[in-house]
Motif scaffolding. Structure first.
Motif, PDB file in Angstrom:
ATOM      1  N   GLN A   1       0.914  -1.176   0.043  1.00  0.00           N
ATOM      2  CA  GLN A   1      -0.043  -0.055  -0.028  1.00  0.00           C
ATOM      3  C   GLN A   1       0.901   1.384  -0.008  1.00  0.00           C
ATOM      4  O   GLN A   1       0.391   2.330  -0.703  1.00  0.00           O
ATOM      5  CB  GLN A   1      -0.918   0.088   1.247  1.00  0.00           C
ATOM      6  N   VAL A   2       1.898   1.157   0.517  1.00  0.00           N
ATOM      7  CA  VAL A   2       2.783   2.240   0.619  1.00  0.00           C
ATOM      8  C   VAL A   2       3.125   3.176  -0.455  1.00  0.00           C
ATOM      9  O   VAL A   2       3.400   4.364  -0.717  1.00  0.00           O
ATOM     10  CB  VAL A   2       4.225   1.838   1.344  1.00  0.00           C
ATOM     11  N   VAL A   3       3.099   2.474  -1.646  1.00  0.00           N
ATOM     12  CA  VAL A   3       3.255   3.061  -2.987  1.00  0.00           C
ATOM     13  C   VAL A   3       2.528   4.110  -3.192  1.00  0.00           C
ATOM     14  O   VAL A   3       2.582   4.841  -4.098  1.00  0.00           O
ATOM     15  CB  VAL A   3       3.236   1.834  -4.145  1.00  0.00           C
ATOM     16  N   LYS A   4       1.154   4.011  -2.595  1.00  0.00           N
ATOM     17  CA  LYS A   4       0.108   5.037  -2.804  1.00  0.00           C
ATOM     18  C   LYS A   4       0.781   6.411  -2.324  1.00  0.00           C
ATOM     19  O   LYS A   4      -0.292   7.313  -2.687  1.00  0.00           O
ATOM     20  CB  LYS A   4      -1.153   4.538  -2.214  1.00  0.00           C
ATOM     21  N   VAL A   5       1.552   6.596  -1.409  1.00  0.00           N
ATOM     22  CA  VAL A   5       1.909   7.922  -1.101  1.00  0.00           C
ATOM     23  C   VAL A   5       3.314   8.308  -1.849  1.00  0.00           C
ATOM     24  O   VAL A   5       3.811   9.437  -1.248  1.00  0.00           O
ATOM     25  CB  VAL A   5       1.910   7.928   0.715  1.00  0.00           C
ATOM     26  N   ARG A   6       3.720   7.398  -2.707  1.00  0.00           N
ATOM     27  CA  ARG A   6       4.942   7.989  -3.209  1.00  0.00           C
ATOM     28  C   ARG A   6       4.902   9.245  -3.964  1.00  0.00           C
ATOM     29  O   ARG A   6       5.917  10.151  -4.026  1.00  0.00           O
ATOM     30  CB  ARG A   6       5.490   7.032  -4.319  1.00  0.00           C
TER      31      ARG A   6
END
Lengths: 306, 216
Positions: free
Chosen positions: B84-89
């Motif tokens: 999910q962290v990719v969504k804040v990149r």
């Protein structure tokens, strides 16, 4: 400003005057005359702006310091330098002179008449201040030591005591103690001052208490702080920054708008305390003291001897 | 509840969404806080003897923080298996660009009063400024093409273009390292962090190549 400073009452009486004033009155008069040139003679010529020698607010001069022995941030020395013990304080005078000696601070300072002198102070990092110092000519103590004919330079050392100067986070690879030096004729110049106070008070520790050098025509790092030793030498003494980074700092370190530091231009400077929208101002050759000290460098290529 | 293995998908998805939402809130707050703090400091005259220097230092540090955070997304995804962290990149990257811009404007506008000749001299002759300026310039196309439209339009080329972020990060750290006089602690730490983050990527890239050798 200056008159007010000299009236400040919180100065130890030992610093103000002494009986040797009478004996040294010629020297005193000479020094006062030089001081008068410094204080009053600047306003007129060379496009000097009259407001220029208005002192920088005191809290800036005592809160923004390079004194790496007490930390690398500009605000570190004001936070940590209280650990410095300035009494008793011994100054060793040695090397090529007839009267080497270990002086107690009081004995070192007392024979001289203490004066107030407001100088421009230009840091190699391209910021500047105007500081009202209190001190006496470096020439006084040099004459007293009677340098030998072979002495061409005088080297200075800052106190290095890890107990009072604890390692902060990350010690830079600097060989302590901090060292500086001047050519003897530079050191004898009446503008070269040994300061014991500023803004009409005793020097704060972070500004180099109890005794520091002030050479107003050179970058600030030449004006070595908290001096414990003066040595007369025949050859150019090694100095901290010139040894550390020889391509960036030289022995002479004269303020010179035409010789850039590799990491910043020296053509302009930022006077501190003028607000966020103030522009930089042009830096002047020898920090504006060319008239007084220019003759020291007449035959020198100052691009080479920077 | 305990045996709801078959219906576990919707709650997990909503938990992920909440996590990403909270993360985004935290990023917005930490992204804007330095500028608020600096503005208040300017208004109160509380930024010390050299407020312009303070602004440049603070904004430079936050640029690096966000650059490194952006570079940490993919390694975090792989190592922590946290997709999910990719969504804040994108948000992290844009805040890196934002702070780099404020940092540069403080330099060009406040410190140099937009004196072009001096700025040009700095950019051309002083390697730490050359590196910092190059880093900022590289970030511009990345910020511009960060929208959904550009991602679609560029297709495969978008990924290639956005590898410029590595170069921008390396140049940013170099800028920091060349700037300092003696205190190399933070520049070295940033360099180590960046090297570690790039190392993780290199490792996974190599592993991927081994697994699926390309046939030309």
């Amino acid at each position: 400003m200056i008159i007010k400073a000299s009236q400040a009452s919180d100065v130890p009486s030992s610093e103000i005057t002494s009986e040797s004033d009478y004996l040294n009155r010629r020297r005193f008069l000479g020094a006062s005359a030089a001081g008068a040139v410094v204080l009053f003679g600047r306003a007129a010529p060379l496009g000097a702006r009259p407001q220029e020698l208005e002192p920088t607010p005191e809290d800036l001069a005592t809160g923004y310091n390079n004194f790496y022995e007490f930390g690398l941030d500009k605000s570190d020395p004001a936070r940590h330098a209280h650990a410095l013990r300035t009494r008793p304080w011994t100054i060793k005078v040695d090397g090529l002179c007839n009267k080497p000696a270990d002086y107690q601070l009081e004995d070192f300072v007392q024979p001289s008449a203490v004066e107030d002198r407001t100088y421009r102070f230009r840091c190699v990092e391209a910021w500047s201040m105007v500081v009202p110092w209190r001190g006496f000519p470096l020439a006084d103590v040099i004459k007293r030591a009677e340098p030998a004919a072979s002495a061409k330079y005088v080297a200075f050392e800052t106190l290095w005591d890890p107990e009072q100067m604890p390692e902060r986070r990350w010690r830079p690879r600097i060989g302590w103690p901090y060292r500086e030096g001047l050519r003897l004729d530079e050191a004898m110049h009446p503008l070269a001052l040994l300061a014991t106070g500023m803004y009409g008070k005793a020097l704060p520790n972070q500004n180099g208490a109890p005794l520091r050098l002030i050479v107003p025509w050179k970058y600030g790092f030449k004006s070595i702080k908290s001096i414990v030793r003066m040595t007369f030498t025949e050859t150019e003494p090694p100095t901290t920054w010139a040894t550390q980074t020889p391509n960036e700092y030289g022995f002479y370190a004269n303020v010179n708008p035409d010789v850039s530091h590799p990491r910043w231009s020296q053509a302009r400077e930022r006077p501190l305390g003028k607000g966020i929208l103030a522009r930089r101002v042009p830096t002047r050759f020898l920090n504006g003291y060319e008239e007084e000290v220019g003759s020291l460098y007449e035959d020198m290529d100052l691009k080479k001897f920077f | 509840m305990r045996r709801s293995t078959t219906s576990s998908r919707p709650p997990a998805a909503s938990r992920d969404a909440r996590q990403v939402f909270l993360l985004k809130v935290a990023i917005w707050l930490s992204g804007l806080a330095p500028v608020c703090w600096l503005s208040a400091g300017v208004a109160r005259g509380a930024l010390g003897a050299n407020p312009i220097e303070t602004i440049m230092l603070v904004e430079g540090r936050w640029t690096l923080v966000f650059l490194l955070a952006t570079m940490a997304v993919t390694p975090l995804r792989r190592l922590a298996k946290w997709n999910q962290v990719v969504k804040v990149r994108r948000l992290l990257g844009l805040f890196a660009f934002f702070h780099a811009s404020v940092h540069f404007l403080a330099y060009a506008g406040l410190d140099q009063s937009f004196a072009l000749a001096y700025i040009l001299e700095d950019v051309l002759e002083r390697r730490y400024i050359t590196a910092g300026f190059a880093s900022l310039v590289l970030l511009i196309p990345l910020a511009v093409t960060s929208t959904k439209g550009w991602i679609r339009r560029l297709g495969k080329r978008w990924r290639r273009l956005h590898r410029l972020a590595y170069a921008a990060a390396v140049l940013g750290v170099l800028h920091f390292f060349w700037k300092v006089k003696a205190d190399t602690f933070w520049p070295l730490l940033s360099a180590l962090l960046l090297a570690a983050l790039l190392g993780v990527r290199a490792y996974y890239a190599a592993a991927k190549r081994r697994k699926a050798p390309r046939v030309a």
